[in-house]
Design a protein around this motif. Structure first.
Motif, PDB file in Angstrom:
ATOM      1  N   ARG A  16      57.219 -25.800  16.356  1.00  0.00           N
ATOM      2  CA  ARG A  16      57.964 -27.015  16.683  1.00  0.00           C
ATOM      3  C   ARG A  16      59.460 -26.718  16.785  1.00  0.00           C
ATOM      4  O   ARG A  16      60.141 -27.209  17.693  1.00  0.00           O
ATOM      5  CB  ARG A  16      57.705 -28.081  15.617  1.00  0.00           C
ATOM      6  CG  ARG A  16      58.425 -29.376  15.856  1.00  0.00           C
ATOM      7  CD  ARG A  16      57.842 -30.124  17.027  1.00  0.00           C
ATOM      8  NE  ARG A  16      58.555 -31.384  17.164  1.00  0.00           N
ATOM      9  CZ  ARG A  16      58.883 -31.924  18.314  1.00  0.00           C
ATOM     10  NH1 ARG A  16      58.486 -31.378  19.427  1.00  0.00           N
ATOM     11  NH2 ARG A  16      59.541 -33.039  18.369  1.00  0.00           N
ATOM     12  N   ALA A  17      59.972 -25.907  15.887  1.00  0.00           N
ATOM     13  CA  ALA A  17      61.393 -25.548  15.923  1.00  0.00           C
ATOM     14  C   ALA A  17      61.713 -24.742  17.184  1.00  0.00           C
ATOM     15  O   ALA A  17      62.759 -24.940  17.804  1.00  0.00           O
ATOM     16  CB  ALA A  17      61.773 -24.755  14.680  1.00  0.00           C
ATOM     17  N   ALA A  18      60.805 -23.861  17.586  1.00  0.00           N
ATOM     18  CA  ALA A  18      61.013 -23.080  18.808  1.00  0.00           C
ATOM     19  C   ALA A  18      61.080 -23.992  20.024  1.00  0.00           C
ATOM     20  O   ALA A  18      61.897 -23.786  20.924  1.00  0.00           O
ATOM     21  CB  ALA A  18      59.901 -22.056  18.968  1.00  0.00           C
ATOM     22  N   THR A  19      60.259 -25.017  20.038  1.00  0.00           N
ATOM     23  CA  THR A  19      60.283 -25.971  21.143  1.00  0.00           C
ATOM     24  C   THR A  19      61.561 -26.798  21.115  1.00  0.00           C
ATOM     25  O   THR A  19      62.208 -26.986  22.146  1.00  0.00           O
ATOM     26  CB  THR A  19      59.058 -26.908  21.064  1.00  0.00           C
ATOM     27  OG1 THR A  19      57.868 -26.104  21.063  1.00  0.00           O
ATOM     28  CG2 THR A  19      59.027 -27.854  22.238  1.00  0.00           C
ATOM     29  N   LEU A  20      61.937 -27.284  19.943  1.00  0.00           N
ATOM     30  CA  LEU A  20      63.137 -28.119  19.828  1.00  0.00           C
ATOM     31  C   LEU A  20      64.411 -27.373  20.204  1.00  0.00           C
ATOM     32  O   LEU A  20      65.293 -27.928  20.851  1.00  0.00           O
ATOM     33  CB  LEU A  20      63.274 -28.652  18.393  1.00  0.00           C
ATOM     34  CG  LEU A  20      62.284 -29.726  17.962  1.00  0.00           C
ATOM     35  CD1 LEU A  20      62.437 -30.002  16.468  1.00  0.00           C
ATOM     36  CD2 LEU A  20      62.511 -30.996  18.752  1.00  0.00           C
ATOM     37  N   TYR A  21      64.512 -26.115  19.786  1.00  0.00           N
ATOM     38  CA  TYR A  21      65.732 -25.349  20.022  1.00  0.00           C
ATOM     39  C   TYR A  21      65.638 -24.434  21.245  1.00  0.00           C
ATOM     40  O   TYR A  21      66.552 -23.661  21.501  1.00  0.00           O
ATOM     41  CB  TYR A  21      66.089 -24.535  18.773  1.00  0.00           C
ATOM     42  CG  TYR A  21      66.577 -25.413  17.651  1.00  0.00           C
ATOM     43  CD1 TYR A  21      67.903 -25.801  17.571  1.00  0.00           C
ATOM     44  CD2 TYR A  21      65.707 -25.880  16.678  1.00  0.00           C
ATOM     45  CE1 TYR A  21      68.361 -26.612  16.555  1.00  0.00           C
ATOM     46  CE2 TYR A  21      66.148 -26.701  15.653  1.00  0.00           C
ATOM     47  CZ  TYR A  21      67.473 -27.061  15.601  1.00  0.00           C
ATOM     48  OH  TYR A  21      67.913 -27.874  14.592  1.00  0.00           O
TER      49      TYR A  21
END
Length: 74
Positions: free
Chosen positions: A33-38
């Protein structure tokens, strides 16, 4: 001839740092999720969360000259 890796741009490195910090602050935030958000590569983010350092920092101990000494020679 093996493919050469291009160096990470400062903006990409900054995104990885932000994503890593977000994961450490919020334990519910997954790496995916963090990879997608950032907008960062998930595989690199997994390694950074696990404790891997950026190549530019990890390889400094292998160099004979300091960056300032190298620049003076150039």
């Amino acid at each position: 001839m093996p493919p050469t890796q291009r160096p990470r741009l400062p903006i990409e490195e900054g995104k990885l740092v932000l994503a890593t910090n977000a994961i450490r602050i919020d334990p519910k935030l997954s790496v995916s999720r963090a990879a997608t958000l950032y907008d960062t590569p998930r595989s690199i983010l997994y390694r950074r969360v696990a404790g891997a350092r950026p190549k530019a920092i990890a390889n400094t101990s292998k160099r004979k000259l300091l960056p300032i000494e190298e620049q003076s020679l150039v």
